[in-house]
Write a protein that holds these residues in place. Structure first.
Motif, PDB file in Angstrom:
ATOM      1  N   TRP A 198       1.006  -1.195  -0.044  1.00  0.00           N
ATOM      2  CA  TRP A 198      -0.093  -0.125  -0.098  1.00  0.00           C
ATOM      3  C   TRP A 198       0.897   1.201  -0.074  1.00  0.00           C
ATOM      4  CZ3 TRP A 198       0.045   4.521   2.892  1.00  0.00           C
ATOM      5  CH2 TRP A 198      -1.161   5.188   2.818  1.00  0.00           C
ATOM      6  N   PRO A 199       0.385   2.506  -0.411  1.00  0.00           N
ATOM      7  CA  PRO A 199      -0.614   2.347  -1.364  1.00  0.00           C
ATOM      8  C   PRO A 199      -0.074   2.470  -2.807  1.00  0.00           C
ATOM      9  CG  PRO A 199      -0.521   4.562  -0.279  1.00  0.00           C
ATOM     10  CD  PRO A 199       0.606   3.764  -0.044  1.00  0.00           C
ATOM     11  N   ALA A 200       0.278   1.269  -3.277  1.00  0.00           N
ATOM     12  CA  ALA A 200       1.318   1.392  -4.460  1.00  0.00           C
ATOM     13  C   ALA A 200       1.076   2.388  -5.487  1.00  0.00           C
ATOM     14  CB  ALA A 200       1.051  -0.022  -5.180  1.00  0.00           C
ATOM     15  N   SER A 201      -0.150   2.413  -5.896  1.00  0.00           N
ATOM     16  CA  SER A 201      -0.737   3.134  -7.031  1.00  0.00           C
ATOM     17  C   SER A 201      -0.391   4.611  -6.515  1.00  0.00           C
ATOM     18  CB  SER A 201      -2.003   2.928  -7.434  1.00  0.00           C
ATOM     19  OG  SER A 201      -2.765   3.473  -6.307  1.00  0.00           O
ATOM     20  N   GLU A 202      -0.786   5.167  -5.277  1.00  0.00           N
ATOM     21  CA  GLU A 202      -0.738   6.443  -4.894  1.00  0.00           C
ATOM     22  C   GLU A 202       0.857   6.884  -4.690  1.00  0.00           C
ATOM     23  OE1 GLU A 202      -4.373   8.301  -2.758  1.00  0.00           O
ATOM     24  OE2 GLU A 202      -2.888   7.119  -1.527  1.00  0.00           O
ATOM     25  N   LEU A 203       1.508   5.790  -4.625  1.00  0.00           N
ATOM     26  CA  LEU A 203       3.138   5.961  -4.248  1.00  0.00           C
ATOM     27  C   LEU A 203       3.636   6.189  -5.431  1.00  0.00           C
ATOM     28  CD1 LEU A 203       4.789   6.011  -1.462  1.00  0.00           C
ATOM     29  CD2 LEU A 203       5.537   3.549  -2.039  1.00  0.00           C
ATOM     30  N   ASP A 204       3.210   5.251  -6.436  1.00  0.00           N
ATOM     31  CA  ASP A 204       3.711   5.417  -7.812  1.00  0.00           C
ATOM     32  C   ASP A 204       3.546   6.870  -8.462  1.00  0.00           C
ATOM     33  OD1 ASP A 204       3.228   1.734  -8.547  1.00  0.00           O
ATOM     34  OD2 ASP A 204       4.826   2.838  -7.647  1.00  0.00           O
ATOM     35  N   TYR A 205       2.462   7.193  -8.130  1.00  0.00           N
ATOM     36  CA  TYR A 205       1.962   8.400  -8.646  1.00  0.00           C
ATOM     37  C   TYR A 205       2.734   9.636  -8.228  1.00  0.00           C
ATOM     38  CZ  TYR A 205      -1.367  11.777 -10.867  1.00  0.00           C
ATOM     39  OH  TYR A 205      -1.916  12.814 -11.711  1.00  0.00           O
ATOM     40  N   ALA A 206       2.972   9.469  -7.013  1.00  0.00           N
ATOM     41  CA  ALA A 206       3.603  10.668  -6.365  1.00  0.00           C
ATOM     42  C   ALA A 206       5.191  10.526  -6.946  1.00  0.00           C
ATOM     43  CB  ALA A 206       3.704  10.572  -4.885  1.00  0.00           C
ATOM     44  N   ILE A 207       5.718   9.724  -6.962  1.00  0.00           N
ATOM     45  CA  ILE A 207       6.957   9.482  -7.725  1.00  0.00           C
ATOM     46  C   ILE A 207       7.196   9.808  -8.933  1.00  0.00           C
ATOM     47  CG2 ILE A 207       8.766   7.869  -8.560  1.00  0.00           C
ATOM     48  CD1 ILE A 207       7.842   5.718  -6.143  1.00  0.00           C
ATOM     49  N   TYR A 208       5.932   9.629  -9.966  1.00  0.00           N
ATOM     50  CA  TYR A 208       5.740  10.044 -11.176  1.00  0.00           C
ATOM     51  C   TYR A 208       5.951  11.717 -11.165  1.00  0.00           C
ATOM     52  CZ  TYR A 208       3.401  11.487 -15.508  1.00  0.00           C
ATOM     53  OH  TYR A 208       3.046  11.997 -16.850  1.00  0.00           O
ATOM     54  N   LEU A 209       4.919  12.439 -10.278  1.00  0.00           N
ATOM     55  CA  LEU A 209       4.696  13.536 -10.306  1.00  0.00           C
ATOM     56  C   LEU A 209       6.185  14.420  -9.893  1.00  0.00           C
ATOM     57  CD1 LEU A 209       1.338  14.023  -9.006  1.00  0.00           C
ATOM     58  CD2 LEU A 209       1.868  14.428 -11.047  1.00  0.00           C
ATOM     59  N   ALA A 210       6.730  13.705  -8.764  1.00  0.00           N
ATOM     60  CA  ALA A 210       8.152  14.134  -8.171  1.00  0.00           C
ATOM     61  C   ALA A 210       9.136  14.337  -9.444  1.00  0.00           C
ATOM     62  CB  ALA A 210       8.653  13.549  -7.207  1.00  0.00           C
ATOM     63  N   LEU A 267       4.255  20.645 -14.158  1.00  0.00           N
ATOM     64  CA  LEU A 267       2.949  20.098 -13.568  1.00  0.00           C
ATOM     65  C   LEU A 267       1.674  20.958 -14.023  1.00  0.00           C
ATOM     66  CD1 LEU A 267       3.898  18.851 -10.083  1.00  0.00           C
ATOM     67  CD2 LEU A 267       3.744  17.655 -12.211  1.00  0.00           C
ATOM     68  N   MET A 268       0.747  20.236 -14.490  1.00  0.00           N
ATOM     69  CA  MET A 268      -0.561  20.863 -14.732  1.00  0.00           C
ATOM     70  C   MET A 268      -1.282  21.187 -13.409  1.00  0.00           C
ATOM     71  SD  MET A 268      -1.704  18.829 -18.072  1.00  0.00           S
ATOM     72  CE  MET A 268      -2.760  20.297 -18.536  1.00  0.00           C
ATOM     73  N   GLU A 269      -2.377  22.243 -13.819  1.00  0.00           N
ATOM     74  CA  GLU A 269      -3.132  22.753 -12.615  1.00  0.00           C
ATOM     75  C   GLU A 269      -3.413  21.423 -11.447  1.00  0.00           C
ATOM     76  OE1 GLU A 269      -1.947  25.899 -12.390  1.00  0.00           O
ATOM     77  OE2 GLU A 269      -3.292  25.176 -10.808  1.00  0.00           O
ATOM     78  N   TYR A 270      -4.158  20.522 -12.435  1.00  0.00           N
ATOM     79  CA  TYR A 270      -4.765  19.424 -11.454  1.00  0.00           C
ATOM     80  C   TYR A 270      -3.469  18.531 -10.857  1.00  0.00           C
ATOM     81  CZ  TYR A 270      -3.942  15.977 -15.363  1.00  0.00           C
ATOM     82  OH  TYR A 270      -3.504  15.052 -16.090  1.00  0.00           O
ATOM     83  N   GLU A 271      -2.370  18.532 -11.633  1.00  0.00           N
ATOM     84  CA  GLU A 271      -1.431  17.581 -11.076  1.00  0.00           C
ATOM     85  C   GLU A 271      -0.621  18.454  -9.825  1.00  0.00           C
ATOM     86  OE1 GLU A 271       0.881  17.142 -14.518  1.00  0.00           O
ATOM     87  OE2 GLU A 271       0.344  15.033 -14.736  1.00  0.00           O
ATOM     88  N   LYS A 272      -0.624  19.957  -9.875  1.00  0.00           N
ATOM     89  CA  LYS A 272      -0.045  20.289  -8.731  1.00  0.00           C
ATOM     90  C   LYS A 272      -0.756  20.171  -7.740  1.00  0.00           C
ATOM     91  CE  LYS A 272       2.143  24.587 -11.152  1.00  0.00           C
ATOM     92  NZ  LYS A 272       1.695  25.388 -11.917  1.00  0.00           N
ATOM     93  N   GLU A 273      -2.424  20.360  -7.958  1.00  0.00           N
ATOM     94  CA  GLU A 273      -3.517  20.162  -6.902  1.00  0.00           C
ATOM     95  C   GLU A 273      -3.251  18.780  -6.150  1.00  0.00           C
ATOM     96  OE1 GLU A 273      -7.199  21.583  -8.258  1.00  0.00           O
ATOM     97  OE2 GLU A 273      -7.914  19.744  -6.972  1.00  0.00           O
ATOM     98  N   ARG A 274      -2.967  17.650  -6.918  1.00  0.00           N
ATOM     99  CA  ARG A 274      -2.812  16.189  -6.459  1.00  0.00           C
ATOM    100  C   ARG A 274      -1.399  16.239  -5.846  1.00  0.00           C
ATOM    101  NH1 ARG A 274      -6.650  12.982 -10.461  1.00  0.00           N
ATOM    102  NH2 ARG A 274      -8.053  14.565 -10.652  1.00  0.00           N
ATOM    103  N   TYR A 275      -0.415  16.644  -6.227  1.00  0.00           N
ATOM    104  CA  TYR A 275       0.727  16.737  -5.747  1.00  0.00           C
ATOM    105  C   TYR A 275       0.852  17.028  -4.298  1.00  0.00           C
ATOM    106  CZ  TYR A 275       6.134  16.607  -5.882  1.00  0.00           C
ATOM    107  OH  TYR A 275       7.417  16.530  -5.670  1.00  0.00           O
TER     108      TYR A 275
END
Lengths: 361, 430
Positions: free
Chosen positions: B107-119, B129-137
């Motif tokens: 856990w939470p593999a997908s969220e972790l992977d996504y955080a790494i991708y955004l980083a 980063l796009m607006e929605y990506e900044k929000e999620r980051y």
């Protein structure tokens, strides 16, 4: 620890979060009240009403045609009104028009983008619409000149700010309804590319839509990653009904033939039926042994059967009235990604990540 | 290649695995011989299938399929051929995978992977980063704050490794990664506006009139349609997909000299069924002509063309409708109540797509309540029904191995192309 954003942005968020939390609470409270009201009028279950209906016998359905030609995952398909032609789209950007009866390919075009998640046949049979990661929906008139490049006459119609997940022509070739990963649906005039109406309300990606077969023909339903199925008025852009009972993304929505209800298929491995006059969910189609998500659903012509394509490569056939699973069909070698019953109900077509399409009858 | 099951699917499979290992109701494990070794706590493929059949009341084929999924996703692994992730319905030995390697425990593999991708994206190019990506980051940063050092470290590592790839490969991988996250991003966070809209929807819903379930659900059982459902009842003379004979389609084309009985019957199910069938609509028009009320159907059709037509033609079409149907002394004047007529005449001063909706609905319901029921009782309809064809069922071929030749049909696009060509020729000649 490094902060990912500037300090200014960090402080701005706090008041927004508090207001958001307050609004979310208000929304939840209203939702609970609504559920109470809905429950008051729920005096009988569908399967109880269906007790007097005759049960269904054994079901024998087989693959009657296998369409091979896509070089990658098939993501979407749609039938032509002539009951035998179909259009399909795949991950590698290919859109193919087939005469499914003879299995001949009649047209093929390569989109400039990958993951063509949506495609639709025009009511006249003279054009197809498609789109995906390009965030657009484009219309290709189907030329009969074998030497002509279909891509040359391509017309860009819809423009979203994220991927196109589904598209459908309305009653004519002149209007297209789209849904997108940007959380909205939209209605477009094909000739001018003008946005006629947009539909806001989903809190996440919208994955699917279906137009209502009603007399006044003015509504449609959409399903999304926010687990909600919303019914919209095409004239005003308003969401007139909303249902939130699924536990995960809704991948597919389809109206019951009468237009008084619709079915949905979700990543939570269930299909559900919602009655629009009762304003509630009236049936759940699930089984303990079915654990993989539903990608696509459609009704047989009478609405007695519901077909579901699943991520575990199978198709489950449900008795809509009694709520029982009538049959399970094997054949595909990977996820079933799309499923549609033909316009005259003689067969249904499935598309799969195994690169093929199958016609079942 | 096996794509990961989504977290929900993973959890359900894990529940199944736990049930399989239940001390009372679970599987009986024993020692399995593998060549010269004896492996403890193992089971055979056959055992797995029998257990699934009993636990979930399914047939053998389905149990084999279900068990196959458990093996494919690594919850059960084969001892004999470890690279072949398939369930064999025989004495082949299998074992349960240790929970440490279950998908959901990471856990939470997908969220972790996504955080790494955004980083990675953020490090590579600040402000990319796009607006929605900044929000999620920023939200992820709050949510998995305790592992943020790990996220940044992983991102830096992956960027360093990718620099060592060939540029072409690097670009392809970046595109693939981007495409993956566009589709698979973890469930979105509630946007401000959507919550506001949801409140509005709930409020409206609380005010609406609902119909009792017992009344709604009675309407679901509609026996009349079942006979028309080819998948349920078959179709005459045969289902083209099964027999390779297209006679069923030929007999049911849009315009035929004599329609089939089922088709004419269907016109009596609802007014919409009649209008949706081109032949039905034509017949109804004939009837209305006899009753001197055909203008109603012509008007309705003209309104449909405005509603579903090109935006650019709305103004001219509305004018045509006014001239032909609404103006005093119009050739095909329609009888609408004065209130609707006044509202419509006012509205067409500023024509838009839906300006004729009220008038159209009025006429539609007039036809539905009055002309339609009378049509169904008329001789015109009864004669049509009487002379309609009931096709003979085609007997199955005596030689089942001989497949009929599958004939192609003209493309709808071809029919239109020919029509426009002919039109052009006529215009040229005149």
């Amino acid at each position: 620890m490094r902060s990912p954003l500037s300090p200014e942005m960090a402080t701005q968020e706090v008041p927004l979060n508090e207001t958001l939390a307050h609004l979310k609470t208000e929304s939840e409270t209203l939702k609970l009240k609504l559920e109470e009201e809905r429950a008051k009028l729920h005096d009988v279950e569908l399967h109880q009403v269906a007790e007097k209906v005759e049960g269904l016998g054994q079901f024998v359905m087989k693959t009657r045609r296998t369409l091979k030609g896509h070089g990658n995952k098939v993501l979407c398909m749609d039938w032509c009104k002539d009951k035998r032609r179909i259009v399909s789209s795949s991950q590698d950007g290919k859109v193919i028009v087939w005469d499914a009866f003879t299995t001949n390919k009649e047209h093929a075009v390569t989109m400039p983008c990958t993951w063509v998640m949506a495609c639709a046949y025009a009511p006249s049979g003279c054009a197809v619409a498609c789109g995906g990661l390009d965030n657009k929906c484009s219309v290709y008139p189907l030329s009969l000149d074998k030497n002509e490049n279909l891509a040359a006459k391509k017309k860009s119609v819809a423009m979203h700010t994220n991927y196109l997940s589904a598209c459908s022509f309305t009653n004519s070739d002149m209007q297209i309804l789209t849904s997108s990963g940007d959380g909205t649906c939209a209605l477009w005039d094909v000739e001018s590319g003008q946005l006629l109406q947009s539909f806001h309300g989903h809190a996440a990606d919208v994955l699917c839509l279906d137009l209502a077969p009603s007399e006044t023909g003015n509504t449609f339903v959409s399903g999304g990653c926010d687990k909600k199925a919303n019914v919209w008025d095409m004239r005003s852009g308003q969401c007139i009904q909303s249902f939130e009972t699924h536990e995960s993304d809704i991948n597919s929505v389809r109206y019951y033939p009468s237009g008084d209800a619709f079915a949905s298929g979700s990543d939570d491995a269930t299909c559900r039926l919602y009655d629009l006059r009762a304003d509630r969910e009236v049936a759940i189609y699930s089984k303990e042994s079915i654990i993989f998500g539903v990608s696509s659903v459609d009704f047989s012509l009478s609405g007695r059967l519901l077909f579901g394509g699943y991520n575990d490569y199978t198709i489950n056939v449900w008795d809509v009235l009694k709520g029982t699973r009538v049959s399970i069909l094997f054949g595909h070698e990977n996820r079933v990604s799309t499923l549609r019953v033909s316009p005259d109900g003689t067969a249904f077509c499935t598309g799969s990540w195994d690169h093929t399409l199958r016609i079942w009858a | 290649s096996a794509v990961r099951p989504n977290p929900k699917e993973g959890r359900k499979m894990e529940k199944m695995i736990v049930a399989m290992q239940d001390p009372d109701m679970g599987m009986k494990l024993r020692n399995q011989r593998l060549l010269i070794t004896v492996i403890p706590h193992a089971m055979t493929g056959h055992d797995i299938i029998i257990w699934l059949i009993h636990k979930y009341s399914v047939c053998e084929e389905e149990a084999l399929h279900l068990g196959g999924m458990l093996v494919k996703y690594g919850y059960i692994y084969p001892l004999k051929e470890p690279r072949s992730l398939v369930l064999q319905p025989d004495e082949s030995p299998y074992r349960f995978q240790t929970p440490y390697f279950w998908t959901s425990t990471r856990w939470p593999a997908s969220e972790l992977d996504y955080a790494i991708y955004l980083a990675k994206k953020n490090i590579r190019k600040q402000g990319e980063l796009m607006e929605y990506e900044k929000e999620r980051y920023s939200l992820l940063h709050k949510k998995i704050n305790h592992t943020w050092d790990f996220v940044v470290m992983q991102a830096r590592e992956q960027l360093r490794a990718s620099k060592q790839r060939r540029k072409a490969d690097r670009i392809v991988l970046e595109c693939q990664e981007q495409a993956y996250w566009l589709i698979n991003r973890p469930p979105g966070f509630l946007l401000f506006s959507s919550v506001v809209l949801q409140i509005e929807v709930h409020r409206r819903a609380l005010g609406r009139n609902r119909v009792k379930s017992s009344i709604c659900l009675e309407g679901f059982y509609s026996e009349q349609y079942q006979n028309h459902d080819p998948i349920m009842q078959g179709c005459l003379p045969s289902n083209p997909w099964i027999s390779d004979d297209t006679a069923h389609w030929t007999m049911n084309t849009e315009m035929v000299p004599v329609p089939t009985r089922l088709r004419v019957e269907r016109w009596s199910f609802s007014f919409m069924e009649l209008l949706n069938d081109a032949m039905g609509r034509q017949e109804f028009m004939l009837y209305l002509e006899k009753e001197f009320s055909a203008e109603n159907l012509y008007f309705w059709q003209a309104c449909e063309e405005i509603r579903h037509g090109e935006s650019s033609k709305i103004v001219e079409k509305v004018e045509e409708v006014y001239k032909n149907f609404l103006a005093p002394g119009a050739a095909r004047w329609v009888n609408i109540d004065s209130k609707t007529m006044d509202k419509t005449l006012e509205g067409i001063k500023q024509p838009h797509r839906f300006v004729l909706d009220d008038a159209q609905m009025h006429i539609y319901f007039l036809m539905k309540k009055d002309s339609y029921p009378r049509y169904l009782k008329s001789d015109l309809y009864k004669n049509m029904l009487a002379k309609a064809i009931v096709p003979q069922e085609t007997k199955k071929s005596v030689f089942p191995f001989m497949r009929r030749q599958r004939h192609s049909s003209p493309s709808p696009a071809q029919a239109v192309a020919q029509a426009t060509e002919e039109e052009g020729r006529h215009k040229g000649a005149g």
